[in-house]
Structure formats: structure tokens, C-alpha cells
Motif scaffolding. Structure first.
Motif, mmCIF file in Angstrom:
data_model
loop_
_atom_site.group_PDB
_atom_site.id
_atom_site.type_symbol
_atom_site.label_atom_id
_atom_site.label_comp_id
_atom_site.label_asym_id
_atom_site.label_seq_id
_atom_site.Cartn_x
_atom_site.Cartn_y
_atom_site.Cartn_z
ATOM 1 N N VAL A 215 0.966 -1.272 -0.262
ATOM 2 C CA VAL A 215 0.460 -0.132 -0.073
ATOM 3 C C VAL A 215 1.078 1.628 -0.388
ATOM 4 O O VAL A 215 1.404 1.351 0.835
ATOM 5 C CB VAL A 215 -1.065 0.191 0.962
ATOM 6 N N GLY A 216 0.478 1.623 -1.000
ATOM 7 C CA GLY A 216 0.985 3.095 -1.094
ATOM 8 C C GLY A 216 2.875 3.655 -1.046
ATOM 9 O O GLY A 216 3.315 4.397 -0.581
ATOM 10 N N LEU A 217 3.521 2.685 -1.869
ATOM 11 C CA LEU A 217 5.558 2.670 -1.479
ATOM 12 C C LEU A 217 6.109 3.333 -2.185
ATOM 13 O O LEU A 217 5.466 3.245 -3.348
ATOM 14 C CB LEU A 217 5.423 1.059 -2.227
ATOM 15 N N ASN A 218 6.577 3.802 -1.295
ATOM 16 C CA ASN A 218 7.150 4.914 -2.227
ATOM 17 C C ASN A 218 8.735 4.385 -2.276
ATOM 18 O O ASN A 218 9.169 4.298 -0.820
ATOM 19 C CB ASN A 218 7.206 6.208 -1.981
ATOM 20 N N LYS A 219 9.797 4.482 -3.203
ATOM 21 C CA LYS A 219 11.425 4.505 -2.873
ATOM 22 C C LYS A 219 12.221 5.357 -3.985
ATOM 23 O O LYS A 219 11.667 5.725 -4.944
ATOM 24 C CB LYS A 219 11.841 2.565 -3.869
ATOM 25 N N CYS B 135 12.234 -4.446 -2.544
ATOM 26 C CA CYS B 135 11.359 -4.013 -1.932
ATOM 27 C C CYS B 135 10.066 -5.611 -0.745
ATOM 28 O O CYS B 135 10.527 -5.865 0.809
ATOM 29 C CB CYS B 135 10.654 -3.013 -2.092
ATOM 30 N N ILE B 136 9.557 -6.428 -1.617
ATOM 31 C CA ILE B 136 9.241 -7.922 -1.247
ATOM 32 C C ILE B 136 9.951 -8.665 -0.334
ATOM 33 O O ILE B 136 9.966 -8.851 0.614
ATOM 34 C CB ILE B 136 8.362 -8.098 -2.308
ATOM 35 N N ASN B 137 11.058 -8.772 -0.627
ATOM 36 C CA ASN B 137 12.123 -9.523 -0.546
ATOM 37 C C ASN B 137 12.878 -8.829 1.253
ATOM 38 O O ASN B 137 13.117 -9.341 2.094
ATOM 39 C CB ASN B 137 12.809 -10.761 -1.243
ATOM 40 N N GLY B 138 12.257 -7.667 0.739
ATOM 41 C CA GLY B 138 13.223 -6.911 2.376
ATOM 42 C C GLY B 138 15.028 -6.988 1.864
ATOM 43 O O GLY B 138 16.094 -6.482 3.196
ATOM 44 N N LEU B 139 15.215 -6.948 0.458
ATOM 45 C CA LEU B 139 16.947 -6.637 0.061
ATOM 46 C C LEU B 139 16.645 -5.028 -0.392
ATOM 47 O O LEU B 139 17.577 -4.754 -0.592
ATOM 48 C CB LEU B 139 17.019 -7.517 -0.699
ATOM 49 N N GLU B 140 15.842 -4.264 -0.292
ATOM 50 C CA GLU B 140 15.655 -2.865 -0.682
ATOM 51 C C GLU B 140 14.702 -2.014 0.867
ATOM 52 O O GLU B 140 13.937 -2.563 0.596
ATOM 53 C CB GLU B 140 15.478 -2.005 -1.591
#
Length: 256
Positions: free
Chosen positions: A19-23, A60-65
Motif C-alpha cells: 500500500v502506497g509504496l514509494n522508494k 522490496c518485497i524480499n526485504g533486500l531494499e
């Protein structure tokens, strides 16, 4: 052994909810207001032009970023809130990269059993049984005692898939798994992925292989300039990709 059964309390909930992901990387914003839900058993293909944010999204889903704004939940566990929750969520994912990332000094079997023994503390005999099961799944059990340098690129990528499956992930993430392969090796990897999809493994795959997407995916996510431009069923995407940018992408991919 390919995938855990859904927990009864969470069957109705998305396996992944974004939800509302910004990078940002410095001043460059690479993900912009991403909303996405992936349900257990779904097969999602993420496609789009180079630089559109596809690989960053699944990292990002994997937590690497790390991401700066928004939320990602895996089975209700939030990533990024603290190190413990991120580690817990990461253990629910299997990741297959463009490069194979195998340890060159270890045999295929040792590559596949390493995390089972050191992270899950499995006895060696049980770890080897699990590893051989998944090496058979990816059609390469005869190479268990070979070293990565003795394998073709396609074989190495299949080992990487088996290694990820060994930890019994709830979701498999693929980051352009065929992009580093010679053309004749691509089919052997895609065949394994098609078989995995048929077995019910939840998959999110970044790829330009539109034939694979058409055959396997139930959802297509098309990204451009850091945004999800189209999120549609595979049938709708290929029959009437209404967005002009998606149609141009398809024309370029399918006609070359």
C-alpha cells in the motif's frame, strides 16, 4: 514440499499486500505510490521497459531494499518496521536472481543444504533429503555432486530455483531469471517455472518472456516510470492492453 498450506485464519487475506509504496535512490524516485495485492496461488508477471522499477519492487518485497514510504505486509507481518519482523517476512520468500549467486566452492547439494542446516538447523540427512527432492523437481538430481563451474547457465539457474524451494517459501520471487542465459538455455528454465506454476506455487516474476507470461500468469502488472500503469488478468492484458504505453511495449516485444 513445494509450498506450505495456507493458514486457515489468513486464507481470505492477500499473501502480500503493498500500500502506497514509494522508494528513492538519493533524489531519484524509482517507485511511486505502488498498491498491489498478491493472493496465495497467484502467478503474477511484472513487466515493463528497463528502468521502470520492476526489480526494485520485488527486492522490496524480499526485504533486500529499504523503502521510504508505504507498507509491505507478508501474511500480515510488516517489512521495514524492525529488523526482527523483516527477517521473519524474508523467510517466507524465495528469491531467484538474474545471476545465479551460487557458492562456487560448494557442490550443488551443499549449496542447497547450507541454509537448511545453518538457518533451520536441520540434520544433515534430512537437509540432503529435502535438497534432493527439489533438485528432482527442477530436473537436475544427477548434478548433486557437481560444482557450479561444471554446469551450464541453465543448469545453474535451476539449482538456484531448487535452493530457494528448499526453505519451503510461501512465495517465490523471480528477478528476470532468464536474462543472463543463452537463448538455447532459456527454455529449460522456463519449463521448470511452468511446472512450478502448475503445482500451485505463488509466484511473482519480473520477465520479458511474454510467451511465458501468456501461458502461466493469471495477473499481469505493467510498470512504467516507477508506477503500475496496468494491472489486469493475463487474458485482458494480451487481448486489449488499453494503455498506449503497454500496447507499445507489447508491439516491440512480440514483433522482435
Amino acid at each position: 514440499m513445494l509450498a506450505q498450506a495456507p493458514h486457515p485464519a489468513s486464507e481470505a487475506l492477500p499473501l502480500v499486500r503493498i500500500v502506497g509504496l514509494n522508494k528513492w535512490f538519493g533524489t531519484l524516485q524509482v517507485l511511486k505510490d505502488i498498491d498491489l495485492a498478491v493472493r496465495a496461488g497467484s502467478r503474477v508477471v511484472v513487466c515493463g521497459p528497463s528502468g521502470s522499477g520492476k526489480s526494485t519492487l520485488i527486492r522490496c518485497i524480499n526485504g533486500l531494499e529499504r523503502f521510504q514510504k508505504g507498507t509491505i505486509q507478508l501474511e500480515g507481518t510488516a517489512l521495514g518496521r524492525n529488523a526482527r519482523d523483516t527477517a521473519t517476512a524474508r523467510r517466507q520468500t524465495g528469491m531467484v536472481f538474474q545471476s545465479f549467486n551460487l557458492f562456487p566452492h560448494l557442490t550443488v547439494l551443499a549449496n542447497c543444504t547450507l541454509a537448511l542446516r545453518r538457518v533451520l538447523l536441520k540434520p544433515a540427512s534430512e537437509a540432503e533429503e529435502i535438497a534432493m527432492h527439489h533438485l528432482t523437481t527442477v530436473r537436475i538430481p544427477e548434478k548433486a555432486h557437481a560444482y557450479p563451474a561444471q554446469l551450464s547457465g541453465g543448469q545453474q539457474q535451476r539449482v538456484a530455483i531448487a535452493r530457494a524451494l528448499c526453505l519451503n517459501p510461501r512465495i517465490m520471487l523471480f528477478d528476470e531469471p532468464t536474462s543472463a542465459l543463452d537463448p538455447e538455455m532459456i527454455k529449460e528454465v522456463l519449463d521448470v517455472m511452468v511446472a512450478l506454476a502448475g503445482s500451485g506455487v505463488t509466484m511473482v516474476c519480473v520477465t520479458h518472456e511474454m510467451g511465458f507470461a501468456r501461458e502461466v500468469a493469471d495477473q499481469i502488472v505493467f510498470m512504467d516510470e516507477g508506477r503500475i500503469v496496468v494491472h489486469a488478468s493475463s487474458k485482458d492484458f494480451f487481448s486489449r492492453a488499453a494503455h498506449p504505453r503497454a500496447q507499445l511495449f507489447l508491439d516491440n516485444i512480440l514483433n522482435h
